[in-house]
Scaffold this active site. Structure first.
Site, PDB file in Angstrom:
ATOM      1  N   ARG A 112       0.816  -1.231   0.000  1.00  0.00           N
ATOM      2  CA  ARG A 112       0.000   0.000   0.000  1.00  0.00           C
ATOM      3  C   ARG A 112       0.837   1.263   0.000  1.00  0.00           C
ATOM      4  NH1 ARG A 112      -3.138  -2.361   3.678  1.00  0.00           N
ATOM      5  NH2 ARG A 112      -4.638  -3.704   2.637  1.00  0.00           N
ATOM      6  N   LYS A 134       3.729  13.782  -8.766  1.00  0.00           N
ATOM      7  CA  LYS A 134       3.080  13.123  -9.904  1.00  0.00           C
ATOM      8  C   LYS A 134       3.943  12.022 -10.494  1.00  0.00           C
ATOM      9  CE  LYS A 134       2.062  15.942 -13.383  1.00  0.00           C
ATOM     10  NZ  LYS A 134       1.409  16.493 -14.583  1.00  0.00           N
ATOM     11  N   GLU A 176      11.847  24.106 -18.326  1.00  0.00           N
ATOM     12  CA  GLU A 176      11.005  24.330 -17.131  1.00  0.00           C
ATOM     13  C   GLU A 176      11.472  25.576 -16.360  1.00  0.00           C
ATOM     14  OE1 GLU A 176       8.513  22.312 -17.288  1.00  0.00           O
ATOM     15  OE2 GLU A 176       9.460  20.855 -18.629  1.00  0.00           O
ATOM     16  N   LYS A 215       7.166  26.676  -8.256  1.00  0.00           N
ATOM     17  CA  LYS A 215       6.324  25.475  -8.379  1.00  0.00           C
ATOM     18  C   LYS A 215       5.697  25.108  -7.032  1.00  0.00           C
ATOM     19  CE  LYS A 215       5.881  20.796 -10.054  1.00  0.00           C
ATOM     20  NZ  LYS A 215       6.331  19.714 -10.913  1.00  0.00           N
ATOM     21  N   GLU A 225      -3.984  19.062  -9.520  1.00  0.00           N
ATOM     22  CA  GLU A 225      -4.216  19.477 -10.904  1.00  0.00           C
ATOM     23  C   GLU A 225      -5.592  20.051 -11.207  1.00  0.00           C
ATOM     24  OE1 GLU A 225      -2.410  16.378 -13.622  1.00  0.00           O
ATOM     25  OE2 GLU A 225      -1.214  18.179 -13.667  1.00  0.00           O
ATOM     26  N   ARG A 229      -3.000  24.850 -11.475  1.00  0.00           N
ATOM     27  CA  ARG A 229      -1.828  24.086 -11.936  1.00  0.00           C
ATOM     28  C   ARG A 229      -1.677  24.141 -13.458  1.00  0.00           C
ATOM     29  NH1 ARG A 229       0.313  18.989  -8.322  1.00  0.00           N
ATOM     30  NH2 ARG A 229       1.916  18.229  -9.700  1.00  0.00           N
ATOM     31  N   ASN A 233       1.535  24.689 -17.514  1.00  0.00           N
ATOM     32  CA  ASN A 233       1.500  24.186 -18.877  1.00  0.00           C
ATOM     33  C   ASN A 233       2.014  25.212 -19.893  1.00  0.00           C
ATOM     34  OD1 ASN A 233       0.862  21.653 -19.794  1.00  0.00           O
ATOM     35  ND2 ASN A 233      -0.967  22.385 -20.847  1.00  0.00           N
ATOM     36  N   HIS A 236       3.842  24.358 -23.024  1.00  0.00           N
ATOM     37  CA  HIS A 236       3.716  22.908 -23.205  1.00  0.00           C
ATOM     38  C   HIS A 236       2.691  22.510 -24.267  1.00  0.00           C
ATOM     39  CE1 HIS A 236       6.261  22.657 -19.733  1.00  0.00           C
ATOM     40  NE2 HIS A 236       6.255  21.333 -19.763  1.00  0.00           N
ATOM     41  N   HIS A 240       4.364  20.105 -26.607  1.00  0.00           N
ATOM     42  CA  HIS A 240       3.993  18.683 -26.684  1.00  0.00           C
ATOM     43  C   HIS A 240       3.605  18.294 -28.103  1.00  0.00           C
ATOM     44  CE1 HIS A 240       2.978  18.208 -22.139  1.00  0.00           C
ATOM     45  NE2 HIS A 240       4.167  17.731 -22.418  1.00  0.00           N
ATOM     46  N   HIS A 252      11.785  17.166 -25.178  1.00  0.00           N
ATOM     47  CA  HIS A 252      10.788  17.918 -24.425  1.00  0.00           C
ATOM     48  C   HIS A 252      11.192  19.384 -24.199  1.00  0.00           C
ATOM     49  CE1 HIS A 252       7.490  18.512 -21.686  1.00  0.00           C
ATOM     50  NE2 HIS A 252       8.313  18.946 -20.760  1.00  0.00           N
TER      51      HIS A 252
HETATM   52  N1  LIG Z   1       6.503  12.848 -12.817  1.00  0.00           N
HETATM   53  C1  LIG Z   1       6.559  14.033 -13.342  1.00  0.00           C
HETATM   54  O1  LIG Z   1       6.077  15.024 -12.790  1.00  0.00           O
HETATM   55  C2  LIG Z   1       7.265  14.203 -14.646  1.00  0.00           C
HETATM   56  C3  LIG Z   1       7.466  15.498 -15.162  1.00  0.00           C
HETATM   57  C4  LIG Z   1       8.155  15.644 -16.351  1.00  0.00           C
HETATM   58  C5  LIG Z   1       8.610  14.521 -17.019  1.00  0.00           C
HETATM   59  N2  LIG Z   1       8.384  13.278 -16.514  1.00  0.00           N
HETATM   60  C6  LIG Z   1       8.885  12.081 -17.200  1.00  0.00           C
HETATM   61  O2  LIG Z   1      10.286  12.060 -17.079  1.00  0.00           O
HETATM   62  C7  LIG Z   1      10.870  11.372 -18.173  1.00  0.00           C
HETATM   63  C8  LIG Z   1      12.057  12.147 -18.662  1.00  0.00           C
HETATM   64  O3  LIG Z   1      12.942  12.288 -17.593  1.00  0.00           O
HETATM   65  P1  LIG Z   1      14.349  13.023 -17.638  1.00  0.00           P
HETATM   66  O4  LIG Z   1      14.412  13.909 -18.805  1.00  0.00           O
HETATM   67  O5  LIG Z   1      14.571  13.556 -16.282  1.00  0.00           O
HETATM   68  O6  LIG Z   1      15.405  11.896 -17.858  1.00  0.00           O
HETATM   69  P2  LIG Z   1      15.366  10.319 -18.079  1.00  0.00           P
HETATM   70  O7  LIG Z   1      15.067   9.641 -16.827  1.00  0.00           O
HETATM   71  O8  LIG Z   1      14.544  10.049 -19.302  1.00  0.00           O
HETATM   72  O9  LIG Z   1      16.896  10.090 -18.457  1.00  0.00           O
HETATM   73  C9  LIG Z   1      17.422  10.590 -19.667  1.00  0.00           C
HETATM   74  C10 LIG Z   1      18.801   9.986 -19.925  1.00  0.00           C
HETATM   75  O10 LIG Z   1      19.756  10.591 -19.058  1.00  0.00           O
HETATM   76  C11 LIG Z   1      20.495   9.601 -18.365  1.00  0.00           C
HETATM   77  N3  LIG Z   1      20.951  10.220 -17.132  1.00  0.00           N
HETATM   78  C12 LIG Z   1      20.283  10.424 -15.967  1.00  0.00           C
HETATM   79  N4  LIG Z   1      21.042  11.143 -15.115  1.00  0.00           N
HETATM   80  C13 LIG Z   1      22.224  11.380 -15.751  1.00  0.00           C
HETATM   81  C14 LIG Z   1      23.403  12.079 -15.395  1.00  0.00           C
HETATM   82  N5  LIG Z   1      23.531  12.687 -14.217  1.00  0.00           N
HETATM   83  N6  LIG Z   1      24.407  12.129 -16.312  1.00  0.00           N
HETATM   84  C15 LIG Z   1      24.281  11.537 -17.529  1.00  0.00           C
HETATM   85  N7  LIG Z   1      23.187  10.882 -17.916  1.00  0.00           N
HETATM   86  C16 LIG Z   1      22.163  10.818 -17.039  1.00  0.00           C
HETATM   87  C17 LIG Z   1      19.548   8.452 -18.261  1.00  0.00           C
HETATM   88  O11 LIG Z   1      20.211   7.229 -18.038  1.00  0.00           O
HETATM   89  C18 LIG Z   1      18.870   8.495 -19.637  1.00  0.00           C
HETATM   90  O12 LIG Z   1      19.687   7.900 -20.602  1.00  0.00           O
HETATM   91  C19 LIG Z   1       9.764  11.155 -19.180  1.00  0.00           C
HETATM   92  O13 LIG Z   1       9.345   9.814 -19.121  1.00  0.00           O
HETATM   93  C20 LIG Z   1       8.644  12.063 -18.687  1.00  0.00           C
HETATM   94  O14 LIG Z   1       7.353  11.567 -19.000  1.00  0.00           O
HETATM   95  C21 LIG Z   1       7.743  13.113 -15.337  1.00  0.00           C
HETATM   96 ZN   LIG Z   2       7.685  19.980 -19.039  1.00  0.00          ZN
END
Ligand SMILES: NC(=O)c1ccc[n+]([C@@H]2O[C@H](COP(=O)([O-])OP(=O)(O)OC[C@H]3O[C@@H](n4cnc5c(N)ncnc54)[C@H](O)[C@@H]3O)[C@@H](O)[C@H]2O)c1
Ligand SMILES: [Zn+2]
Length: 356
Positions: A112, A134, A176, A215, A225, A229, A233, A236, A240, A252
Site C-alpha cells: 500500500r 506526480k 522548465e 512550483k 491538478e 496548476r 503548462n 507545453h 507537446h 521535451h
Molecule cells: N513525474 C513528473 O512530474 C514528470 C514530469 C516531467 C517529465 N516526466 C517524465 O520524465 C521522463 C524524462 O525524464 P528526464 O528527462 O529527467 O530523464 P530520463 O530519466 O529520461 O533520463 C534521460 C537519460 O539521461 C540519463 N541520465 C540520468 N542522469 C544522468 C546524469 N547525471 N548524467 C548523464 N546521464 C544521465 C539516463 O540514463 C537516460 O539515458 C519522461 O518519461 C517524462 O514523461 C515526469
Molecule cells: Zn515539461
C-alpha cells in the site's frame, strides 16, 4: 544548506541542496533498513558515490521511455519481494524522470506504500518533476496513462550530477526553469537573461531554488491538478504537439522553449503581450537554446495533433499566455482556421531567425 519545505495533504516533505552525496547515502543508511533504485547510467558514471552499497541491494533501471511501463514496475516489486522489503524500510532512488516515475508508482502500490527518497540526477528532474508527487507510466505507445500522486519524503539536489548530462538533457531542464522565470517574479527572468552562460550554468543552484519556489507555491495551492496548476503548462501545448509531430525526435525541453515562443507570438498578436517583450524573450531563446530552424511543414497535421491533447476540451485549447513579464493568463481558444493561420504566420515570421 538551502532547503525548501513543501506542504502536501499526504505529508509535508522537503528539498535539500547538498554537496556530499556519499554522506547523505551514509546518513540514510544509518537511520534503518534501506534499498536502492538506481539509473544504471548514473551508477556507471558515479561509481565513487555508490561504492559502499552492496550491489545485490540495488535495482538497476534502464532509463528508456519504452521501458517506463507496468512490467518494469512489477519487476521492481518482484525484486523488493525477493529481498523481503518491509514497510519500515526506505527506498532510495537516483535518476531522472523515468526512474522517478517507476519508483513513485511501485513504492505507492507495494504494501500500500513504502517511503521513498529521491536524488534527481537530470536537470529536468531537479527543476520540475522532483516535487509535486506526480508520476506517469506508459501503456504501450500511449504515454503516462497510469499514475498516482506520491511524493518522496525528502529530495536531495546535488548539482554535481549535472557534469555528465548531454546538451539536450540540460536544455530539458531549462525549458522548465525558463517557464518558472516568467511565471512570478520579473527579477527571476531578468537574472536568467543577464546570466552569461546557461549551459552549463555556474549558478544553476540559484535558478533551481527560485524555480522550485514558484512550483511549490502552485502545487501547495492546487495539489491535484485543478485550474491553477494549468499555469505550469505554459509552453507545453505547442511544445507537446511539436514533440509528437516530430515523432519524439525533438526533445521535451526544446519543444517547451519553442512552445513558449509560439505562445508569446500568439499573445502579442492578440494584443495581450507587448511586442518588445515577445522579441526580448525570443532573443534570449536564440542566444542560448534554439540554434536551428524548427520546421513544421504540415500545419494541418500539427493542428490535428494539438486537438488531441489531453487538456483540450470541446475543440477548445486553454492557452497559457504571457501578459507581462511574470504574469500569465489562461485563455480558452478554439482550434480553428484562425488559430492555424496565426500559427502559420508565426512560422513565416520566424523563418530564418533561429539559424543565422
Ligand atoms: N513525474 C513528473 O512530474 C514528470 C514530469 C516531467 C517529465 N516526466 C517524465 O520524465 C521522463 C524524462 O525524464 P528526464 O528527462 O529527467 O530523464 P530520463 O530519466 O529520461 O533520463 C534521460 C537519460 O539521461 C540519463 N541520465 C540520468 N542522469 C544522468 C546524469 N547525471 N548524467 C548523464 N546521464 C544521465 C539516463 O540514463 C537516460 O539515458 C519522461 O518519461 C517524462 O514523461 C515526469
Ligand atoms: Zn515539461
Amino acid at each position: 544548506m538551502r532547503q525548501i519545505k513543501i506542504k502536501s495533504s499526504l505529508y509535508d516533505y522537503s528539498v535539500q541542496f547538498v554537496d556530499d552525496v556519499k554522506k547523505q547515502i551514509e546518513q540514510l543508511g544509518n537511520e534503518g533498513k534501506v534499498t536502492y533504485v538506481i539509473d544504471q547510467n548514473v551508477y556507471r558514471l558515479y561509481p565513487d558515490y555508490f561504492s559502499t552499497i552492496e550491489k545485490d541491494n540495488i535495482y538497476f533501471v534502464d532509463a528508456v521511455e519504452h521501458k517506463k511501463n507496468i512490467e518494469t514496475c512489477m519487476d521492481l516489486i518482484t525484486f523488493w519481494q525477493s529481498i523481503k522489503l518491509k514497510k519500515n524500510w526506505k527506498v532510495i532512488c537516483f535518476g531522472g524522470g523515468i526512474t522517478q516515475d517507476i519508483t513513485t508508482f511501485a513504492s505507492n502500490i507495494y504494501l500500500r506504500n513504502v517511503e521513498w527518497y529521491f536524488f534527481p540526477t537530470t536537470l529536468l528532474a531537479m527543476s520540475d518533476s522532483c516535487i509535486g508527487g506526480k508520476c506517469g507510466i506508459n501503456m504501450g505507445e500511449l504515454k503516462n496513462q497510469l499514475g498516482v500522486f506520491y511524493p518522496p519524503r525528502r529530495i536531495y539536489i546535488c548539482e554535481k550530477f549535472l557534469q555528465t548530462l548531454s546538451n539536450a538533457d540540460y536544455i530539458n531542464g531549462w525549458g522548465e526553469i525558463l517557464k518558472f522565470s516568467l511565471t512570478e517574479k520579473e527579477e527571476f527572468y531578468e537574472a536568467v537573461e543577464n546570466e552569461k552562460q546557461l549551459i552549463p550554468c555556474p549558478h544553476i543552484n540559484d535558478y533551481l531554488y527560485e524555480g522550485l519556489l514558484v512550483k511549490k507555491k502552485i502545487i501547495e495551492e492546487d495539489e491535484f491538478e485543478g485550474d491553477l496548476r494549468r499555469i505550469l503548462n505554459y509552453g507545453h501545448t505547442f511544445g507537446h504537439a511539436l514533440e509528437a509531430y516530430s515523432h519524439n525526435t525533438i526533445p521535451h525541453g526544446k519543444g517547451v522553449i519553442w512552445g513558449i515562443d509560439v505562445a508569446n507570438f500568439i499573445s502579442a498578436n492578440m494584443g495581450i503581450l507587448d511586442h518588445d517583450i515577445y522579441m526580448k524573450i525570443k532573443e534570449l531563446i536564440k542566444k542560448s537554446f534554439i540554434k536551428e530552424e524548427i520546421i513544421v511543414e504540415d500545419t494541418t497535421r500539427f493542428m490535428k495533433i494539438l486537438s488531441t491533447d489531453k487538456k483540450v476540451k470541446n475543440n477548445t485549447v486553454y492557452l497559457i499566455l504571457l501578459k507581462e513579464l511574470s504574469q500569465l493568463i489562461i485563455k480558452p481558444v478554439e482550434i480553428d482556421k484562425k488559430l492555424e493561420d496565426l500559427f502559420k504566420r508565426y512560422l513565416e515570421e520566424t523563418h530564418g531567425y533561429y539559424c543565422d
